[in-house]
Motif scaffolding. Structure first.
Motif, PDB file in Angstrom:
ATOM      1  N   ALA A  32      36.609  37.999  49.402  1.00 44.26           N
ATOM      2  CA  ALA A  32      37.989  37.513  49.280  1.00 44.26           C
ATOM      3  C   ALA A  32      38.874  38.610  48.739  1.00 44.26           C
ATOM      4  CB  ALA A  32      38.042  36.294  48.357  1.00 44.26           C
ATOM      5  N   LYS A  33      40.103  38.568  49.196  1.00 43.70           N
ATOM      6  CA  LYS A  33      41.124  39.444  48.616  1.00 43.70           C
ATOM      7  C   LYS A  33      41.577  38.788  47.323  1.00 43.70           C
ATOM      8  CE  LYS A  33      43.621  41.664  52.107  1.00 43.70           C
ATOM      9  NZ  LYS A  33      44.623  41.465  53.148  1.00 43.70           N
ATOM     10  N   ILE A  34      41.754  39.583  46.279  1.00 44.17           N
ATOM     11  CA  ILE A  34      42.289  39.023  45.043  1.00 44.17           C
ATOM     12  C   ILE A  34      43.808  39.173  45.112  1.00 44.17           C
ATOM     13  CG2 ILE A  34      42.334  39.203  42.530  1.00 44.17           C
ATOM     14  CD1 ILE A  34      39.543  40.446  42.726  1.00 44.17           C
ATOM     15  N   LEU A  35      44.511  38.043  45.219  1.00 46.92           N
ATOM     16  CA  LEU A  35      45.969  38.102  45.347  1.00 46.92           C
ATOM     17  C   LEU A  35      46.615  38.261  43.972  1.00 46.92           C
ATOM     18  CD1 LEU A  35      46.480  35.313  48.034  1.00 46.92           C
ATOM     19  CD2 LEU A  35      46.265  37.787  48.374  1.00 46.92           C
ATOM     20  N   HIS A  44      30.929  51.092  42.851  1.00 52.02           N
ATOM     21  CA  HIS A  44      30.577  49.791  42.284  1.00 52.02           C
ATOM     22  C   HIS A  44      31.328  49.666  40.961  1.00 52.02           C
ATOM     23  CE1 HIS A  44      27.216  46.777  40.986  1.00 52.02           C
ATOM     24  NE2 HIS A  44      28.421  46.256  40.964  1.00 52.02           N
ATOM     25  N   PRO A  45      32.563  49.121  41.011  1.00 51.22           N
ATOM     26  CA  PRO A  45      33.432  49.147  39.835  1.00 51.22           C
ATOM     27  C   PRO A  45      32.970  48.192  38.740  1.00 51.22           C
ATOM     28  CG  PRO A  45      34.454  47.888  41.588  1.00 51.22           C
ATOM     29  CD  PRO A  45      33.174  48.422  42.151  1.00 51.22           C
ATOM     30  N   LEU A  46      33.381  48.469  37.511  1.00 53.45           N
ATOM     31  CA  LEU A  46      32.987  47.626  36.378  1.00 53.45           C
ATOM     32  C   LEU A  46      33.623  46.240  36.505  1.00 53.45           C
ATOM     33  CD1 LEU A  46      33.098  50.152  33.405  1.00 53.45           C
ATOM     34  CD2 LEU A  46      31.351  49.802  35.163  1.00 53.45           C
ATOM     35  N   LEU A  47      34.860  46.202  37.007  1.00 55.17           N
ATOM     36  CA  LEU A  47      35.522  44.925  37.342  1.00 55.17           C
ATOM     37  C   LEU A  47      36.247  45.163  38.656  1.00 55.17           C
ATOM     38  CD1 LEU A  47      37.178  44.144  33.874  1.00 55.17           C
ATOM     39  CD2 LEU A  47      35.266  42.862  34.866  1.00 55.17           C
ATOM     40  N   VAL A  48      36.225  44.183  39.550  1.00 57.12           N
ATOM     41  CA  VAL A  48      36.893  44.414  40.833  1.00 57.12           C
ATOM     42  C   VAL A  48      38.376  44.093  40.717  1.00 57.12           C
ATOM     43  CG1 VAL A  48      34.886  44.138  42.296  1.00 57.12           C
ATOM     44  CG2 VAL A  48      36.219  42.120  41.677  1.00 57.12           C
ATOM     45  N   ALA A  49      39.183  44.876  41.406  1.00 55.34           N
ATOM     46  CA  ALA A  49      40.632  44.674  41.352  1.00 55.34           C
ATOM     47  C   ALA A  49      41.179  44.201  42.688  1.00 55.34           C
ATOM     48  CB  ALA A  49      41.310  45.969  40.934  1.00 55.34           C
ATOM     49  N   ASP A  50      40.613  44.717  43.771  1.00 56.02           N
ATOM     50  CA  ASP A  50      41.201  44.450  45.081  1.00 56.02           C
ATOM     51  C   ASP A  50      40.515  43.294  45.802  1.00 56.02           C
ATOM     52  OD1 ASP A  50      38.844  45.895  45.225  1.00 56.02           O
ATOM     53  OD2 ASP A  50      39.438  47.022  47.016  1.00 56.02           O
ATOM     54  N   LYS A  51      39.195  43.385  45.869  1.00 51.87           N
ATOM     55  CA  LYS A  51      38.435  42.474  46.715  1.00 51.87           C
ATOM     56  C   LYS A  51      37.149  42.086  45.989  1.00 51.87           C
ATOM     57  CE  LYS A  51      37.532  43.439  51.345  1.00 51.87           C
ATOM     58  NZ  LYS A  51      37.294  44.345  52.447  1.00 51.87           N
ATOM     59  N   THR A  52      36.687  40.888  46.221  1.00 54.21           N
ATOM     60  CA  THR A  52      35.358  40.524  45.737  1.00 54.21           C
ATOM     61  C   THR A  52      34.411  40.628  46.908  1.00 54.21           C
ATOM     62  OG1 THR A  52      35.387  38.187  46.254  1.00 54.21           O
ATOM     63  CG2 THR A  52      36.490  38.840  44.229  1.00 54.21           C
ATOM     64  N   HIS A  78      30.812  39.803  46.612  1.00 62.11           N
ATOM     65  CA  HIS A  78      29.711  38.832  46.597  1.00 62.11           C
ATOM     66  C   HIS A  78      30.061  37.765  45.567  1.00 62.11           C
ATOM     67  CE1 HIS A  78      27.691  40.017  42.739  1.00 62.11           C
ATOM     68  NE2 HIS A  78      28.239  41.177  42.998  1.00 62.11           N
ATOM     69  N   VAL A  79      29.438  36.618  45.689  1.00 55.93           N
ATOM     70  CA  VAL A  79      29.646  35.567  44.702  1.00 55.93           C
ATOM     71  C   VAL A  79      29.141  36.099  43.365  1.00 55.93           C
ATOM     72  CG1 VAL A  79      28.828  33.305  43.961  1.00 55.93           C
ATOM     73  CG2 VAL A  79      29.525  33.661  46.332  1.00 55.93           C
ATOM     74  N   GLY A  80      29.984  36.023  42.339  1.00 50.28           N
ATOM     75  CA  GLY A  80      29.594  36.524  41.028  1.00 50.28           C
ATOM     76  C   GLY A  80      30.195  37.871  40.681  1.00 50.28           C
ATOM     77  N   ASP A  81      30.824  38.523  41.649  1.00 47.80           N
ATOM     78  CA  ASP A  81      31.526  39.783  41.378  1.00 47.80           C
ATOM     79  C   ASP A  81      32.480  39.547  40.203  1.00 47.80           C
ATOM     80  OD1 ASP A  81      31.594  42.397  42.159  1.00 47.80           O
ATOM     81  OD2 ASP A  81      32.618  42.051  44.068  1.00 47.80           O
ATOM     82  N   ALA A  82      32.511  40.492  39.241  1.00 50.06           N
ATOM     83  CA  ALA A  82      33.279  40.256  38.019  1.00 50.06           C
ATOM     84  C   ALA A  82      34.746  40.625  38.201  1.00 50.06           C
ATOM     85  CB  ALA A  82      32.680  41.052  36.876  1.00 50.06           C
ATOM     86  N   ILE A  83      35.618  39.688  37.866  1.00 58.67           N
ATOM     87  CA  ILE A  83      37.062  39.871  38.033  1.00 58.67           C
ATOM     88  C   ILE A  83      37.736  40.151  36.697  1.00 58.67           C
ATOM     89  CG2 ILE A  83      39.181  38.665  38.719  1.00 58.67           C
ATOM     90  CD1 ILE A  83      37.343  37.174  40.787  1.00 58.67           C
ATOM     91  N   ALA A  84      37.267  39.496  35.638  1.00 54.79           N
ATOM     92  CA  ALA A  84      37.861  39.720  34.314  1.00 54.79           C
ATOM     93  C   ALA A  84      36.822  39.477  33.241  1.00 54.79           C
ATOM     94  CB  ALA A  84      39.054  38.785  34.110  1.00 54.79           C
ATOM     95  N   ILE A  85      37.005  40.152  32.114  1.00 54.22           N
ATOM     96  CA  ILE A  85      36.156  39.908  30.944  1.00 54.22           C
ATOM     97  C   ILE A  85      37.046  39.335  29.846  1.00 54.22           C
ATOM     98  CG2 ILE A  85      36.378  42.336  30.151  1.00 54.22           C
ATOM     99  CD1 ILE A  85      33.593  42.044  28.887  1.00 54.22           C
ATOM    100  N   TYR A  87      42.911  33.687  45.419  1.00 54.79           N
ATOM    101  CA  TYR A  87      42.119  34.422  46.411  1.00 54.79           C
ATOM    102  C   TYR A  87      42.683  34.198  47.818  1.00 54.79           C
ATOM    103  CZ  TYR A  87      38.213  33.854  42.980  1.00 54.79           C
ATOM    104  OH  TYR A  87      37.400  33.820  41.887  1.00 54.79           O
ATOM    105  N   GLU A  88      42.418  35.180  48.665  1.00 59.02           N
ATOM    106  CA  GLU A  88      42.552  34.913  50.098  1.00 59.02           C
ATOM    107  C   GLU A  88      41.165  35.127  50.681  1.00 59.02           C
ATOM    108  OE1 GLU A  88      45.307  37.440  52.276  1.00 59.02           O
ATOM    109  OE2 GLU A  88      44.112  37.088  54.092  1.00 59.02           O
ATOM    110  N   GLU A  89      40.544  34.031  51.066  1.00 63.15           N
ATOM    111  CA  GLU A  89      39.158  34.138  51.506  1.00 63.15           C
ATOM    112  C   GLU A  89      39.058  34.913  52.812  1.00 63.15           C
ATOM    113  OE1 GLU A  89      37.117  30.450  52.064  1.00 63.15           O
ATOM    114  OE2 GLU A  89      35.188  31.468  52.195  1.00 63.15           O
ATOM    115  N   LEU A  90      38.031  35.761  52.908  1.00 62.09           N
ATOM    116  CA  LEU A  90      37.804  36.565  54.104  1.00 62.09           C
ATOM    117  C   LEU A  90      36.433  36.209  54.683  1.00 62.09           C
ATOM    118  CD1 LEU A  90      38.990  39.966  52.565  1.00 62.09           C
ATOM    119  CD2 LEU A  90      40.263  38.547  54.189  1.00 62.09           C
TER     120      LEU A  90
END
Lengths: 150, 799
Positions: free
Chosen positions: B57-60, B107-115, B117-124, B144-147
Motif C-alpha cells: 500500500a501507498k502511505i498517503l 530495508h528502512p527502519l520505518l517505511v515512509a512511502d510504501k508498505t 508486507h503485512v507488519g511493515d513498521a510505519i511508526a514507533i 493507505y492506498e491499497e496496491l
C-alpha cells in the motif's frame, strides 16, 4: 471471503424496500450496530461493535448503496476500519418476489479483511458472517412482526 | 541411545564423552534465567509499533496528533524522521549469472512511502508504560492506498506481476547456478534409462522461538556510550552490522549484551530494524527504550524459513546408478533481504546437491524473488533441509518408480567410505569437499534398528486392517561448522566466520572462558566446560563460561550453522594449548628442568620419566605471584585465540520414519522414528541426543503440521497458535537414536556439530513414509504437499 445466500421474508418487495431505506429501521436490524448516521442520499456513517472469536472491536466507517433499482435491489459497499483490522466488502442485494406476500432476498459478494481480523480471525470469519446474516434476517422478521401487530 | 566415543578426544577418563547434566538448567528450572525482557533500566520507556495492515500500500498520510496527546506518550517517530538513516544490511552478496551484483533495495527502519508486507513498521510510539504505548499506537491514523500484491515466488517473476521494489525488475533479486555446465547435465539426463521428476513446494515455516524478540537500548550522554540488550544469537555481529552499516556509530562506543535467550533456530541471527531503531531513538530521548515483540508480531516479523518452489529431475542408468541431477528452484526472499537471506537458497542449498551420492553431473539453478511477504532467512538447517528434502524425496520416489528397494538404491549410489586422512576428502560437483564419511554404515545401522525384513512383512499384513503402513528413508549430509573465511569470502560473504575463545586462568587455578559462540538453548556452559576441564585436568566446577557480551568477549561470530563446538570449541582448545605451553615453561623453571622435558596430564606438570611434578593450580599461582619465575617470561596465564576452520564439517546420517495411514480418513500417525547420526566425536551425548530430539520434532513439524499460509491479499492467515499447528509431545513416538563416529579430520576435537541434523534429516523421511504407505495400498502418488494433513492425504488416496 465469499458472502452468499438467500432468505425468504414474509413481506412484499415494496414493504421491504421501505424498511431497507429507512435509517431507524436499519439501526434496529443490522447486527452489532451502535450508531448509524445518514450522510447522503445513499450513504451512511456507522459504528459497529463486533466480536469474532478471539478478537473483538469497534468498527467505524461508511456504508454506501450503489446501482439502486427501486424495489429490486442495490449493491452495498462497506468500508470499515478498526484497531483490529479493516474490512472492505461489496455485496449485491436482490429482492425477488416469490408470491404476493413473500420476497426472496438474495445476496452475493465478497469481503476482504486485514490486520488481526485476517491473521487471527480468518478461521472463524465464515461462521461469524453466517451468524451475523442469520441475526440480520431474524431482526428483520421481528421488525416485520412489530409492524404487523402495530 | 548408544554412543561411541571415537578417537581424537582425550582418553583421560575426563569429562569429554560423558553425559554430564546441564549446569545452566539449575537457573532455568528455578526461574532465574536472565532474559532481555527482565531488564528494566532507570528511566525506562517502552515502545509499541504502528504496523501495516496491508501487504502492499501507498502511505498517503500518518496522523500522530491524537496519539501525541495521549497520556504517558514520550515520543512518536515515523518513516520521515529516519529517512536519512541507512537501512539494515545484507551480509552476503550473491551475483547474477551475468556477474551483476544482486539487487539490494533499502530495508528502512520505518517505511515512509510504501508498505511492502503485512507488519511493515510505519511508526514507533514510545511511552512511560507499555500499556500507554499500546493505547497511543492504536490512535495513530494511517491513510493507505491499497496496491495489488504478490506472495508466490514464481508468480512474482511473471510479466505484469506487482513490483515489490520499483527498481527491481520482475522482482528478481538474482539468478544463480552451480555445478556442471547445463549442456553436460542435459546430455547426461537424455542418456538416462529412467528419469524421476518431482515438482514440489518446500513450504514456508514460522520459527516460533519461545522467547519473543526483545531489545532494550540506552544511551549515556556523559560518556557518549550506548548499551543494547538484545535477544540475539550473535551480539558481536549485531554490533558490527548496526554500528558500521546502519547508524555510523564507532564500535567502541556500543556495548551489545545478550544474556539468556529462549531459542532462536536461526531467527535471532539477523540484525532486525527494531534493534537499530531503538538505538537511534534512545539517543534522541536520552532515555532507555525497550520493545518486546508480541506473539502476533513474532509471527509476521521474525524471518521465516524455507519457501521454495522446485522442479527436480534425477536420471538413472539401467542399473539404478544416478547419472544426472537437474534442479530449478524459485526461492521466496520476502519483501526485503534479511541478513543472510541471499545465501540460504544458494551457498547453503545448491552446494549440498551432491548428497551422499556419486552423481557425476549436477546443475542447480536458483531464482531468488522478492514478494509482499515477511522476509525469509535461515531457519534450523537453512538451505540444507531444502536440499535434503529434494534429494531424499527423489531417491524414494525413484525407488518406487524403478521397483528397486529404496535402501538398495542408496547402497548402489553411496560415496564409498573415506576418513579424510588416509583417503582424501570427497570433491563434489557443487564446490564443496566433504571431510570424512561412512555412509553405508549409517544406513546399515538404521536398517538393523528398524528390523527391515520384518517391517516389510508387517506392511503387507497391515493393509487388511484398515491401515496402510509405510517406511521412509532419508540419508542426509549437511555442511556445518560455518564457515571457513577464505571459502565463504570467495563466495560473496561480507565477513569471514571464524571464532574467538579466551582462557583466563585465575591465580587460584580456576578458569574463566570467554567464547564468541552464544548459547540460546545449546548447553554451551556445560559442553565447553567439559572440554576445558578435560584438557586441563581440573574439575568442571572450576570452569566458568562467559558469553554474550561484547565488552567482556574479545570478538565473536555467534551460534548458528551447527558451528559452536567445531569452530568455537576449537578456538577454546587453541587457547588451552597456549596455556599449557606457557605452563610448561613455568613448571620447568620451578622443577629445574627443560620445558621440552615437561609433560602435562591429569592436571599435573611432570618431568618426563620422573615423579617430580607440580599441580596446575600451583603453576597458575606462580604466574600471578612471579617471585620465583623465568626471566624471559611475562607474568599471567591468559590466552585468546581466533580459529578459522580449514573447511566446513560434514555430519551425516540416516533417518527412518515408520507411519500408519488411516485408509478412511487419511490421518497419519508417526509410529517409529529412527535416527542414526554421525557427528564425529561427541563431547556430551545427552546434550547431543537432546539436540536430535528437538530437531526431529521441528522436521516432523514441517512434514505433518506446520506451514505459514498467505492469502491472495498478502495476509498471513494463520498468525497465532490457534491457527498455526505446532508439533506437540503426543504427536511423537519415543525416538530411537544412535550415533556412529567418523571424526572430523581437520579440527583437534574431531567434532562435526549436531544442532541442525534432526531438522535436516527428518522431514523427507516422514513424507517418504506416507508416500510408501500409499504405494503399498496401490496409490501411486508422487507428491503430497506439506504439511501432510489428513485432508491432503485422503485426497491423494482418492485419485
Amino acid at each position: 471471503m465469499e458472502l452468499k445466500g438467500r432468505h425468504t421474508v414474509k413481506a412484499n418487495p415494496a414493504t421491504l424496500w421501505t424498511m431497507l431505506m429507512d435509517t431507524d429501521t436499519l439501526s434496529k436490524i443490522v447486527p452489532g450496530i451502535s450508531r448509524l448516521e445518514k450522510t447522503g442520499d445513499n450513504s451512511y456513517k456507522s459504528v459497529l461493535e463486533i466480536k469474532m472469536g478471539p478478537v473483538s472491536g469497534s468498527f467505524t466507517g461508511n456504508l454506501e448503496m450503489e446501482d439502486i433499482e427501486e424495489q429490486k435491489g442495490f449493491t452495498l459497499k462497506v468500508q470499515q476500519n478498526s484497531s483490529i483490522g479493516n474490512a472492505n466488502a461489496a455485496i449485491k442485494i436482490e429482492l425477488v418476489p416469490v408470491n404476493a406476500d413473500e420476497t426472496e432476498v438474495a445476496f452475493d459478494g465478497g469481503a476482504k479483511v486485514t490486520g488481526l481480523l485476517a491473521s487471527m480471525g480468518q478461521r472463524i470469519l465464515g461462521s461469524v458472517a453466517n451468524m451475523l446474516t442469520k441475526q440480520f434476517f431474524a431482526n428483520l422478521e421481528r421488525e416485520l412482526q412489530t409492524r404487523v401487530s402495530a | 541411545m548408544s554412543t561411541n566415543n571415537g578417537n581424537g578426544t582425550a582418553a583421560t577418563g575426563g569429562p569429554i564423552g560423558k553425559s554430564v547434566k546441564r549446569v545452566e538448567d539449575k537457573r532455568f528450572t528455578m526461574g532465574h534465567g536472565k532474559f532481555t525482557d527482565d531488564i528494566v533500566l532507570p528511566g525506562q520507556t517502552y515502545a509499541a509499533f504502528v504496523r501495516s495492515q496491508y501487504a502492499h500500500a501507498k502511505i498517503l498520510s500518518v496522523d500522530t496528533s491524537a496519539a501525541k496527546a495521549m497520556p504517558g506518550v514520550v515520543a512518536i517517530y515515523t518513516g520521515a524522521d529516519v529517512a536519512a538513516v541507512n537501512g539494515v544490511p545484507c551480509g552476503w552478496q550473491v551475483n547474477f549469472k551475468n556477474g551483476n551484483a544482486m539487487k539490494e533495495p533499502k530495508h528502512p527502519l520505518l517505511v515512509a512511502d510504501k508498505t511492502r508486507h503485512v507488519g511493515d513498521a510505519i511508526a514507533i510510539v514510545i511511552a512511560e508504560s507499555i500499556e500507554e504505548a499500546f493505547d497511543a499506537a492504536q490512535t495513530v491514523n494511517v491513510e493507505y492506498e491499497e496496491l495489488p500484491c504478490v506472495v508466490d515466488a514464481f508468480k512474482a517473476t511473471q510479466p505484469g506481476a506487482p513490483l515489490v521494489h520499483d527498481d527491481v525488475p520482475n522482482n528478481i533479486c538474482y539468478d544463480w547456478a552451480l555445478g556442471n555446465p547445463i549442456e553436460e547435465v542435459n546430455a547426461a539426463m537424455s542418456s538416462a534409462a529412467h528419469v524421476t521428476t518431482l515438482e514440489f513446494i518446500n513450504q514456508r515455516l514460522v520459527p516460533n522461538a519461545i522467547e519473543p524478540r526483545c531489545y532494550n537500548s540506552s544511551y549515556d550522554a556523559i560518556n557518549d556510550k550506548y548499551t543494547l540488550y538484545t535477544s540475539t544469537q550473535n551480539p558481536h555481529v549485531i554490533r558490527l552490522l548496526m554500528c558500521a552499516f546502519v547508524l555510523g556509530i564507532p564500535e567502541h562506543k556500543v556495548r551489545v549484551i545478550s544474556y539468556d535467550v529462549g531459542g532462536g533456530f536461526g531467527s535471532k541471527i539477523f540484525h532486525y530494524t527494531e534493534e537499530a531503531l531503538l538505538t537511534w531513538c534512545t539517543k534522541q530521548l536520552g532515555r532507555p527504550v525497550k520493545w518486546t515483540a508480541e506473539r502476533k508480531e513474532s509471527f509476521v516479523l521474525d524471518a521465516h524459513g524455507r519457501d521454495h518452489i522446485t522442479k527436480a529431475e534425477m536420471g538413472f542408468d539401467s542399473g539404478g546408478k544416478i547419472v544426472a541431477l537437474r534442479v530449478k528452484t524459485y526461492a521466496n526472499l520476502g519483501a526485503y533481504l534479511s541478513t543472510f537471506g541471499s545465501c540460504v537458497p544458494t551457498y547453503l542449498h545448491g552446494t549440498l546437491m551432491q548428497g551422499l551420492y556419486t552423481t557425476p553431473k549436477i546443475n542447480i539453478d536458483v531464482t531468488a524473488v522478492f514478494t509482499h511477504t515477511t522476509a525469509v532467512d535461515a531457519y534450523r538447517g537453512a538451505g540444507r533441509p531444502e536440499a535434503t528434502y529434494l534429494l531424499e524425496r527423489l531417491m524414494d520416489l525413484a525407488a518406487h518408480e524403478m521397483k528397486i528397494d529404496p535402501a538398495e538404491l542408496r547402497f548402489r549410489n553411496f560415496i564409498p567410505p573415506f576418513d579424510g586422512v588416509n583417503q582424501p576428502g570427497y570433491q563434489t560437483q557443487v564446490a564443496l569437499q566433504y571431510d570424512s564419511g561412512n555412509y553405508h554404515a549409517a544406513l546399515e545401522k538404521g536398517l538393523e534398528m528398524l528390523g527391515y525384513e520384518d517391517f516389510r512383512k508387517a506392511q503387507k499384513e497391515s493393509a487388511n486392517n484398515g491401515k496402510l503402513l509405510g517406511v521412509g528413508f532419508s540419508t542426509y549430509i549437511e555442511a556445518c561448522g560455518i564457515a571457513p573465511s577464505a571459502v565463504v569470502g570467495s563466495l560473496g560473504a561480507r565477513a569471514g566466520l571464524f571464532e574467538f575463545g579466551q582462557i583466563r586462568v585465575q591465580p587460584t587455578g580456576k578458569v574463566t572462558v570467554y567464547t564468541g559462540a552464544h548459547s540460546h538453548g545449546q548447553g554451551h556452559e556445560t559442553t565447553f566446560a567439559q572440554v576445558v576441564a578435560d584438557k586441563l585436568g581440573i574439575s568442571m566446577d572450576d570452569v566458568e563460561i562467559v558469553h554474550g557480551d561484547t565488552e567482556k568477549i574479545g570478538f565473536g561470530m555467534g551460534t548458528y550453522g551447527s558451528r559452536s563446538i567445531a569452530v568455537g570449541g576449537t578456538a577454546i582448545v587453541k587457547s588451552i594449548e597456549k596455556v599449557i605451553e606457557k605452563g610448561k615453561k613455568i613448571a620447568a623453571h620451578l622443577l629445574e628442568a627443560s620445558a621440552d622435558d615437561i609433560d602435562f596430564a591429569n592436571g599435573n606438570f611432570t618431568v618426563k620419566g620422573t615423579d617430580k611434578s607440580i599441580a596446575f593450580g600451583n603453576v597458575a599461582l606462580t604466574a600471578y605471584v612471579p617471585h620465583n619465575y623465568p626471566k624471559d617470561l611475562e607474568p599471567g596465564l591468559d590466552f585468546s585465540s581466533f580459529y578459522d576452520p580449514a573447511n566446513f564439517t560434514y555430519p551425516f546420517g540416516c533417518h527412518i520414519a515408520v507411519v500408519e495411514v488411516d485408509k478412511e480418513t487419511g490421518k497419519v500417525a508417526l509410529k517409529r522414528f529412527i535416527a542414526v547420526d554421525d557427528f564425529g566425536n561427541i563431547i556430551n551425548p545427552m546434550i547431543v541426543e537432546g539436540q536430535v530430539h528437538g530437531g526431529v520434532a521441528q522436521g516432523v513439524g514441517q512434514a505433518l503440521f506446520e506451514g505459514a499460509e498467505y492469502n491472495e491479499h498478502g495476509q498471513l492467515v494463520n498468525a497465532s497458535y490457534m491457527d498455526y499447528c505446532m508439533p506437540r509431545a503426543d504427536d511423537f513416538p519415543i525416538f530411537e537414536t544412535a550415533t556412529q563416529v567418523t571424526p572430523c579430520p581437520h579440527n583437534p576435537l574431531g567434532v562435526k556439530g549436531a544442532g541442525e541434523a534432526g531438522a535436516i534429516g527428518s522431514t523427507p523421511a516422514v513424507v517418504n513414509a506416507v508416500i510408501d504407505a500409499l504405494w503399498s495400498g496401490g496409490h501411486e502418488v508422487k507428491d503430497i504437499r506439506m504439511p501432510l494433513t489428513s485432508e491432503r492425504v485422503w485426497r491423494a488416496m482418492q485419485n
